[in-house]
Design a protein around this motif. Structure first.
Motif, PDB file in Angstrom:
ATOM      1  N   THR A  75      16.101   7.783  -8.199  1.00  0.00           N
ATOM      2  CA  THR A  75      14.789   7.473  -8.761  1.00  0.00           C
ATOM      3  C   THR A  75      14.134   6.449  -7.844  1.00  0.00           C
ATOM      4  O   THR A  75      14.799   5.842  -6.992  1.00  0.00           O
ATOM      5  N   HIS A  76      12.824   6.259  -7.991  1.00  0.00           N
ATOM      6  CA  HIS A  76      12.190   5.212  -7.197  1.00  0.00           C
ATOM      7  C   HIS A  76      11.063   4.566  -7.984  1.00  0.00           C
ATOM      8  O   HIS A  76      10.532   5.144  -8.937  1.00  0.00           O
ATOM      9  N   SER A  77      10.732   3.340  -7.575  1.00  0.00           N
ATOM     10  CA  SER A  77       9.691   2.573  -8.252  1.00  0.00           C
ATOM     11  C   SER A  77       8.920   1.734  -7.245  1.00  0.00           C
ATOM     12  O   SER A  77       9.490   1.241  -6.267  1.00  0.00           O
ATOM     13  N   SER A  78       7.647   1.574  -7.502  1.00  0.00           N
ATOM     14  CA  SER A  78       6.814   0.635  -6.757  1.00  0.00           C
ATOM     15  C   SER A  78       6.037  -0.265  -7.721  1.00  0.00           C
ATOM     16  O   SER A  78       5.076  -0.928  -7.304  1.00  0.00           O
ATOM     17  N   ARG A  79       6.460  -0.318  -8.979  1.00  0.00           N
ATOM     18  CA  ARG A  79       5.720  -1.077  -9.988  1.00  0.00           C
ATOM     19  C   ARG A  79       5.729  -2.568  -9.665  1.00  0.00           C
ATOM     20  O   ARG A  79       6.784  -3.195  -9.611  1.00  0.00           O
ATOM     21  N   GLY A  80       4.568  -3.124  -9.412  1.00  0.00           N
ATOM     22  CA  GLY A  80       4.440  -4.526  -9.054  1.00  0.00           C
ATOM     23  C   GLY A  80       4.581  -4.812  -7.583  1.00  0.00           C
ATOM     24  O   GLY A  80       4.385  -5.957  -7.157  1.00  0.00           O
ATOM     25  N   LEU A  81       4.896  -3.800  -6.787  1.00  0.00           N
ATOM     26  CA  LEU A  81       5.116  -3.990  -5.351  1.00  0.00           C
ATOM     27  C   LEU A  81       3.767  -3.898  -4.632  1.00  0.00           C
ATOM     28  O   LEU A  81       3.506  -2.986  -3.852  1.00  0.00           O
ATOM     29  N   ALA A  82       2.896  -4.868  -4.925  1.00  0.00           N
ATOM     30  CA  ALA A  82       1.524  -4.819  -4.414  1.00  0.00           C
ATOM     31  C   ALA A  82       0.939  -6.228  -4.391  1.00  0.00           C
ATOM     32  O   ALA A  82       1.348  -7.105  -5.162  1.00  0.00           O
ATOM     33  N   TYR A  83      -0.015  -6.415  -3.495  1.00  0.00           N
ATOM     34  CA  TYR A  83      -0.781  -7.651  -3.462  1.00  0.00           C
ATOM     35  C   TYR A  83      -2.015  -7.507  -4.345  1.00  0.00           C
ATOM     36  O   TYR A  83      -2.304  -6.430  -4.873  1.00  0.00           O
ATOM     37  N   GLY A  84      -2.760  -8.593  -4.473  1.00  0.00           N
ATOM     38  CA  GLY A  84      -3.904  -8.601  -5.353  1.00  0.00           C
ATOM     39  C   GLY A  84      -5.071  -7.779  -4.827  1.00  0.00           C
ATOM     40  O   GLY A  84      -5.133  -7.394  -3.650  1.00  0.00           O
ATOM     41  N   GLU A  85      -6.015  -7.518  -5.708  1.00  0.00           N
ATOM     42  CA  GLU A  85      -7.197  -6.744  -5.355  1.00  0.00           C
ATOM     43  C   GLU A  85      -7.952  -7.415  -4.207  1.00  0.00           C
ATOM     44  O   GLU A  85      -8.124  -8.629  -4.177  1.00  0.00           O
ATOM     45  N   GLY A  86      -8.356  -6.617  -3.232  1.00  0.00           N
ATOM     46  CA  GLY A  86      -9.088  -7.113  -2.089  1.00  0.00           C
ATOM     47  C   GLY A  86      -8.213  -7.554  -0.930  1.00  0.00           C
ATOM     48  O   GLY A  86      -8.725  -7.827   0.164  1.00  0.00           O
ATOM     49  N   GLU A  87      -6.904  -7.620  -1.142  1.00  0.00           N
ATOM     50  CA  GLU A  87      -5.990  -7.987  -0.054  1.00  0.00           C
ATOM     51  C   GLU A  87      -5.493  -6.734   0.650  1.00  0.00           C
ATOM     52  O   GLU A  87      -5.563  -5.626   0.126  1.00  0.00           O
ATOM     53  N   ASP A  88      -4.980  -6.922   1.867  1.00  0.00           N
ATOM     54  CA  ASP A  88      -4.380  -5.803   2.581  1.00  0.00           C
ATOM     55  C   ASP A  88      -3.268  -5.209   1.729  1.00  0.00           C
ATOM     56  O   ASP A  88      -2.430  -5.937   1.197  1.00  0.00           O
ATOM     57  N   PRO A  89      -3.231  -3.900   1.576  1.00  0.00           N
ATOM     58  CA  PRO A  89      -2.199  -3.302   0.728  1.00  0.00           C
ATOM     59  C   PRO A  89      -0.819  -3.397   1.362  1.00  0.00           C
ATOM     60  O   PRO A  89      -0.674  -3.476   2.588  1.00  0.00           O
ATOM     61  N   VAL A  90       0.205  -3.389   0.525  1.00  0.00           N
ATOM     62  CA  VAL A  90       1.575  -3.315   1.010  1.00  0.00           C
ATOM     63  C   VAL A  90       1.799  -1.910   1.555  1.00  0.00           C
ATOM     64  O   VAL A  90       1.620  -0.917   0.860  1.00  0.00           O
ATOM     65  N   LYS A  91       2.188  -1.822   2.827  1.00  0.00           N
ATOM     66  CA  LYS A  91       2.374  -0.524   3.476  1.00  0.00           C
ATOM     67  C   LYS A  91       3.750   0.064   3.208  1.00  0.00           C
ATOM     68  O   LYS A  91       3.895   1.279   3.038  1.00  0.00           O
TER      69      LYS A  91
END
Length: 361
Positions: A75-91
């Motif tokens: 299984t996989h998850s990316s829930r919460g694996l992100a920066y805030g709105e307007g910031e460069d996204p996590v690649k």
């Protein structure tokens, strides 16, 4: 109790798992897993043997994959694996490590640190790192601005070291709430002469801890090889005797704090392959005071491969195994601490990482 050795390989096209008994002569290969996503790092949770894989790219986004049955299902998850709105996204997710309290640390690109308290099902940022005053000065290396090494303290869950290309080594005493740079004594040869030893901005390639000695760290840098005896507050060059001051991976012996392995390349602008096209793992048995090249079983002519920053590892058996994967997709292994190597897999995609686990049969 009979034991099995698991070698976990992250590649450009998925994760692969190799298994053998304790003799480590015959191997079975399974994969690719994780839907052939780019996988940057694969580790097993101590105690449980649950396998985690970090990967993704700008197309897929970041994710951490999980298998509780030695790779049969994922299984996989990316829930919460992100920066805030307007910031460069996590690649992408790039590195994984387990703390002394069982929490899962995750390093990402653009460089940042996340943590999971629920076995990789959700994540939250340890935002103290990106809030450090040095953040505006961080510059991407050739592979990007990546947090590629995480070294938790083996007993104190509040302490963790991280390494970023190109920003340097940072340490936290408080579980990631705040960080301080730990780079004194490491060079930046690409800086002007009067700025060769800055507080931050170094291009770290690999960072490991000596077993049983939490204050001893070994570092392979873009500009040299180093050891620290005080948790990174001061670094000392140990590159004398090596064929190059440039390389990516470094691996510690599982029991002997004085033993360390690395695989130098010929230089940053000379092609980034093994020197003279002759492959060798280099070992020190005296904490970097001297080095010996280990070549038995490795190609000694026309070998023009590289080895990336997380693609060298040891296992904890006696004698210890040593493994590395190449840019050409070959995996080499030694069951005698580098005394002799054998090819244990070939024709894999570009190998990004190699890690090991010893599990019940």
């Amino acid at each position: 109790m009979a034991e099995r050795v698991l070698v976990m390989v992250g590649t450009r096209k998925g994760a692969f798992l190799l298994e053998s008994d304790a003799a480590r002569r015959d191997w079975t290969l399974a994969g690719p897993f994780c839907e052939a996503w780019p996988i940057n790092h694969v580790v097993a949770e101590p105690g449980t043997g649950v396998i985690y894989a970090a990967g993704g790219n700008e197309w897929f986004g970041p994710a951490v994959w999980r298998s509780g049955d030695r790779g049969r299902t994922w299984t996989h998850s990316s829930r919460g694996l992100a920066y805030g709105e307007g910031e460069d996204p996590v690649k992408a997710a790039w590195s994984l490590a387990f703390g002394a309290d069982g929490r899962l640390w995750v390093g990402v690109e653009p460089a940042g640190l996340f943590v999971s308290d629920d076995g990789g099902r959700s994540f939250r940022e340890a935002a103290g790192l990106r809030h450090h005053p040095s953040r505006a000065d961080w510059m991407p290396g050739a592979g990007g601005l990546i947090l590629h090494a995480i070294v938790p303290h083996p007993r104190d869950p509040a302490q963790v070291w991280v390494a970023i290309s190109a920003a340097g080594v940072f340490h936290s005493f408080d579980g990631g709430e705040t960080f301080e740079p730990r780079n004194r004594g490491t060079r930046c040869d690409f800086n002007p002469e009067d700025a060769r030893y800055p507080d931050w901005g170094q291009c770290v390639h690999g960072l490991v801890m000596a077993p049983g000695r939490p204050d001893r760290l070994y570092q392979q840098n873009h500009c040299g090889m180093y050891v620290s005896e005080d948790g990174g507050r001061q670094w000392t060059s140990i590159e004398a005797g090596l064929p190059s001051d440039f390389g990516f991976p470094v691996a510690a012996h599982p029991r002997d704090p004085d033993q360390v392995f690395l695989l130098p390349l010929n230089g940053a602008v000379e092609g980034r392959f093994v020197p003279e096209g002759r492959a060798a793992v280099w070992r020190s048995t005296d904490a970097g005071a001297s080095w010996r090249d280990l070549r038995a079983g490795l190609p000694q002519a026309n070998a023009f491969f590289g080895v990336l920053r997380q693609a060298l590892a040891t296992d904890r058996l006696e004698p210890a195994g040593v493994y590395f994967g190449t840019s050409g997709g070959t995996l080499y292994g030694s069951a005698d601490e580098g005394g002799s190597f054998a090819e244990i897999a070939r024709n894999l995609p570009v190998v990004h990482s190699v890690e090991t686990a010893v599990l019940p049969a």
